[in-house]
Scaffold this active site. Structure first.
Site, PDB file in Angstrom:
ATOM      1  N   GLU A 222       8.096  14.171 -18.551  1.00 51.69           N
ATOM      2  CA  GLU A 222       7.901  13.685 -17.192  1.00 51.69           C
ATOM      3  C   GLU A 222       6.907  14.558 -16.444  1.00 51.69           C
ATOM      4  OE1 GLU A 222      11.832  11.196 -16.218  1.00 51.69           O
ATOM      5  OE2 GLU A 222      12.024  13.338 -15.936  1.00 51.69           O
TER       6      GLU A 222
ATOM      7  N   CYS B  52       3.192  18.444 -10.784  1.00 49.70           N
ATOM      8  CA  CYS B  52       4.122  19.306 -11.518  1.00 49.70           C
ATOM      9  C   CYS B  52       4.076  18.883 -12.988  1.00 49.70           C
ATOM     10  CB  CYS B  52       5.517  19.121 -10.928  1.00 49.70           C
ATOM     11  SG  CYS B  52       6.758  20.119 -11.741  1.00 49.70           S
TER      12      CYS B  52
ATOM     13  N   CYS C  26      13.618  22.558 -23.912  1.00 45.85           N
ATOM     14  CA  CYS C  26      13.409  23.987 -23.633  1.00 45.85           C
ATOM     15  C   CYS C  26      14.303  24.794 -24.555  1.00 45.85           C
ATOM     16  CB  CYS C  26      13.768  24.276 -22.170  1.00 45.85           C
ATOM     17  SG  CYS C  26      13.306  25.942 -21.622  1.00 45.85           S
TER      18      CYS C  26
ATOM     19  N   CYS D 186      19.194  27.893 -19.028  1.00 48.50           N
ATOM     20  CA  CYS D 186      19.614  28.294 -17.682  1.00 48.50           C
ATOM     21  C   CYS D 186      20.726  27.337 -17.250  1.00 48.50           C
ATOM     22  CB  CYS D 186      18.431  28.239 -16.724  1.00 48.50           C
ATOM     23  SG  CYS D 186      17.074  29.289 -17.315  1.00 48.50           S
TER      24      CYS D 186
ATOM     25  N   CYS E 162      20.166  24.196 -14.904  1.00 44.42           N
ATOM     26  CA  CYS E 162      18.976  23.363 -15.128  1.00 44.42           C
ATOM     27  C   CYS E 162      19.264  22.277 -16.153  1.00 44.42           C
ATOM     28  CB  CYS E 162      17.825  24.238 -15.608  1.00 44.42           C
ATOM     29  SG  CYS E 162      16.376  23.293 -16.119  1.00 44.42           S
TER      30      CYS E 162
ATOM     31  N   GLY F 147      10.291  22.688 -19.661  1.00 51.58           N
ATOM     32  CA  GLY F 147       9.889  23.712 -20.625  1.00 51.58           C
ATOM     33  C   GLY F 147       9.507  25.041 -20.014  1.00 51.58           C
ATOM     34  N   GLU F 148       9.413  26.038 -20.885  1.00 49.42           N
ATOM     35  CA  GLU F 148       9.041  27.400 -20.467  1.00 49.42           C
ATOM     36  C   GLU F 148       7.581  27.627 -20.887  1.00 49.42           C
ATOM     37  OE1 GLU F 148      10.008  30.249 -18.723  1.00 49.42           O
ATOM     38  OE2 GLU F 148       8.017  30.732 -19.457  1.00 49.42           O
TER      39      GLU F 148
ATOM     40  N   SER G  89       5.025  28.933 -13.524  1.00 52.18           N
ATOM     41  CA  SER G  89       6.373  29.447 -13.264  1.00 52.18           C
ATOM     42  C   SER G  89       7.044  29.833 -14.574  1.00 52.18           C
ATOM     43  CB  SER G  89       7.199  28.358 -12.571  1.00 52.18           C
ATOM     44  OG  SER G  89       8.548  28.751 -12.473  1.00 52.18           O
TER      45      SER G  89
ATOM     46  N   SER H 221      11.141  32.600 -11.727  1.00 49.30           N
ATOM     47  CA  SER H 221      12.442  31.988 -11.436  1.00 49.30           C
ATOM     48  C   SER H 221      13.477  33.106 -11.403  1.00 49.30           C
ATOM     49  CB  SER H 221      12.798  30.973 -12.526  1.00 49.30           C
ATOM     50  OG  SER H 221      11.897  29.908 -12.479  1.00 49.30           O
ATOM     51  N   LEU H 222      13.710  33.639 -10.216  1.00 50.96           N
ATOM     52  CA  LEU H 222      14.548  34.840 -10.103  1.00 50.96           C
ATOM     53  C   LEU H 222      16.040  34.458 -10.053  1.00 50.96           C
ATOM     54  CD1 LEU H 222      14.212  37.927  -9.822  1.00 50.96           C
ATOM     55  CD2 LEU H 222      14.430  37.595  -7.352  1.00 50.96           C
ATOM     56  N   HIS H 223      16.426  33.772  -9.000  1.00 49.01           N
ATOM     57  CA  HIS H 223      17.747  33.146  -8.847  1.00 49.01           C
ATOM     58  C   HIS H 223      18.945  34.090  -8.728  1.00 49.01           C
ATOM     59  CE1 HIS H 223      15.417  29.644  -9.581  1.00 49.01           C
ATOM     60  NE2 HIS H 223      15.403  29.722 -10.874  1.00 49.01           N
TER      61      HIS H 223
ATOM     62  N   ASN I   5      19.484  21.058  -6.973  1.00 44.91           N
ATOM     63  CA  ASN I   5      19.501  19.611  -7.203  1.00 44.91           C
ATOM     64  C   ASN I   5      20.533  19.299  -8.263  1.00 44.91           C
ATOM     65  OD1 ASN I   5      17.298  18.717  -5.469  1.00 44.91           O
ATOM     66  ND2 ASN I   5      16.006  19.945  -6.819  1.00 44.91           N
TER      67      ASN I   5
ATOM     68  N   CYS J  64      13.164  19.273  -8.737  1.00 54.22           N
ATOM     69  CA  CYS J  64      13.294  20.374  -9.700  1.00 54.22           C
ATOM     70  C   CYS J  64      14.609  20.283 -10.454  1.00 54.22           C
ATOM     71  CB  CYS J  64      13.346  21.731  -9.001  1.00 54.22           C
ATOM     72  SG  CYS J  64      11.980  22.080  -7.964  1.00 54.22           S
TER      73      CYS J  64
END
Ligand code: SAH
Ligand code: SF4
Length: 410
Positions: A124, A137, A144, A148, A151, A208-209, A240, A262-264, A339, A382
């Site tokens: 996507e 985006c 992936c 996480c 996600c 994906g990373e 990112s 992506s700290l979080h 989300n 996201c």
């Protein structure tokens, strides 16, 4: 750049073979760098003296004019166009579905070949229009390898890396659908000036990373920012990462785009749970890599993404920890309301909590835009990519939208 090629040389052969899809179909010229294109010209017997000139012409047609059909390349003879189309592909990915949200966000479900035996794969790509700019985006992988816990993409196993051509294909198809390319049929077709473009920014924030597909992402982004082609400024490209430390320095040095992390979480114990790659590259290593990011300055800050998870990472203690942790790093903080997706074990923080968190970090000198959830009605926000329908309560959404400032990229 070597322009003389010996096609009996195994090295040259294997360079071209590397670009040939495993199913034996024609390799795509989209995504090749200039040296590879020169080799491609050699492989169809374009005389050595003409190769670089042909590459410049094709580069212009592909990336400035946006053509996806060799027959439109007017300054190339019919004979050569025929040979090119027999040997190479320049078609766009197949659009399986295009959805347009109430807020103008668009989401495309694109299909690519399986990359071997098996079914074709789907990814996507999301377009987010904003006041004065538009952000695309882009996905870098199908699925992936990382997991996480908040996600949805993380619940899908890695199927494969996308090629440089497939990463760029997402940009080309979006520009085509949005009218960002001049009309190739009119000889004077004006080239769309860079200020007027619908896609002014790109973010590698889809599925994906990207730093686990470094070489392909690098090649695609260098082509996207090439001044004789798509000409996107590197300041308008943001990559990112969840924190693949060894490739962070290389991103600055070899690609030179803006970085988002992506700290979080601000403590290792919590980040180990939310972003498990933290067990391999803990916070201290990650922040060192940020301090040493080539080109980082107050004018070129690193964006720290922080998803707001109710009762998990959204306390004022966490906000304090965040300010403490980022001391000395030129940083922006992007708060992302969580989300939801079916089966997720988290809830989005209450609006009041998000606001207090944002106010605290603002008061401590950080711009901290809260990212507007865009395209939720078409599941384009996201972490929702590929998930089923799920809606925010209307009252929550209105409250969020009234107060939010969008925060994608530059
Ligand atoms: N894999 C890369 C880039 C893609 S994800 C990375 O992790 O950085 C883009 C951003 O969306 C990341 O910051 C990611 O952590 C965040 N994200 C993932 N799932 C989310 C969700 N359900 N709600 C909000 N943000 C999410
Ligand atoms: Fe992969 Fe990024 Fe999702 Fe983590 S947040 S699972 S790295 S896509």
């Amino acid at each position: 750049m070597p322009v003389s090629l010996d096609l009996t040389d195994p090295q040259t052969r294997s360079n071209l073979d590397k670009l040939r899809p495993a199913d034996g179909s024609r390799p795509s010229l989209v995504g090749m760098d200039r040296a590879q294109m020169v080799e491609a010209m050699a492989s169809i017997d374009v005389p050595e003296k003409q190769r670089r000139m042909r590459v410049s012409q094709i580069w212009h047609w592909l990336y400035v004019r946006g053509v996806s059909d060799f027959s439109l390349m007017r300054n190339i003879s019919a004979d050569l166009r025929g040979r090119l189309s027999e040997a190479f592909d320049i078609s766009r990915p197949k659009i399986v579905e295009e959805q347009i949200s109430d807020d103008g966000t668009r989401k495309w479900l694109l299909q690519f070949p399986s990359g071997g035996a098996g079914k074709p794969v789907e990814v996507e790509t999301v377009y987010i229009p904003e006041e004065g700019r538009g952000t695309l985006c882009i996905s870098s992988q199908v699925g992936c390898t990382l997991t996480c816990s908040f996600c949805h993409t993380g619940t899908q196993k890695l199927v494969r890396n996308l090629t440089a051509g497939e990463i760029l294909g997402q940009l080309l198809i979006a520009r085509e659908r949005l009218g960002d390319f001049p009309n190739a049929d009119t000889p004077q077709g004006a080239i769309v000036p860079s200020e007027g473009r619908k896609v002014s920014n790109i973010v590698m924030m889809g599925m994906g990373e990207p730093l686990y597909n470094f070489d392909h992402v690098k090649q695609a982004l260098l082509i996207a920012s090439d001044g004789d082609g798509l000409s996107l400024s590197k300041r308008r490209i943001t990559l990112s990462t969840s924190g693949v430390v060894p490739n962070i320095y290389r991103t600055g040095e070899e690609i030179g785009v803006m970085l988002a992390i992506s700290l979080h979480a601000v403590r290792d114990d919590l980040r180990d749970e939310l972003v498990p790659i933290n067990k391999k590259y803990p916070l201290s290593d990650l922040l060192d890599a940020c301090r040493n990011y080539p080109g980082v300055s107050n004018a070129k800050r690193i964006t720290f993404e922080y998803v707001m998870l109710k009762g998990v990472n959204d306390s004022l203690e966490d906000a304090k920890g965040l300010v403490q942790l980022l001391k000395g790093i030129p940083a922006k903080i992007n708060l992302i309301p969580f989300n939801p997706w079916p089966g997720s074990n988290f809830e989005c923080s209450d609006w009041k909590q998000i606001k207090e968190f944002a106010e605290f970090i603002n008061a401590n000198g950080y711009a901290s835009p809260i990212r507007t959830p865009r395209g939720r009605d078409i599941l384009a926000a996201c972490g929702q990519l590929k998930s089923e329908s799920e809606r925010l309560k209307k009252s929550d959404r209105l409250a969020l939208e009234a107060m939010m400032i969008a925060g994608h990229g530059e």
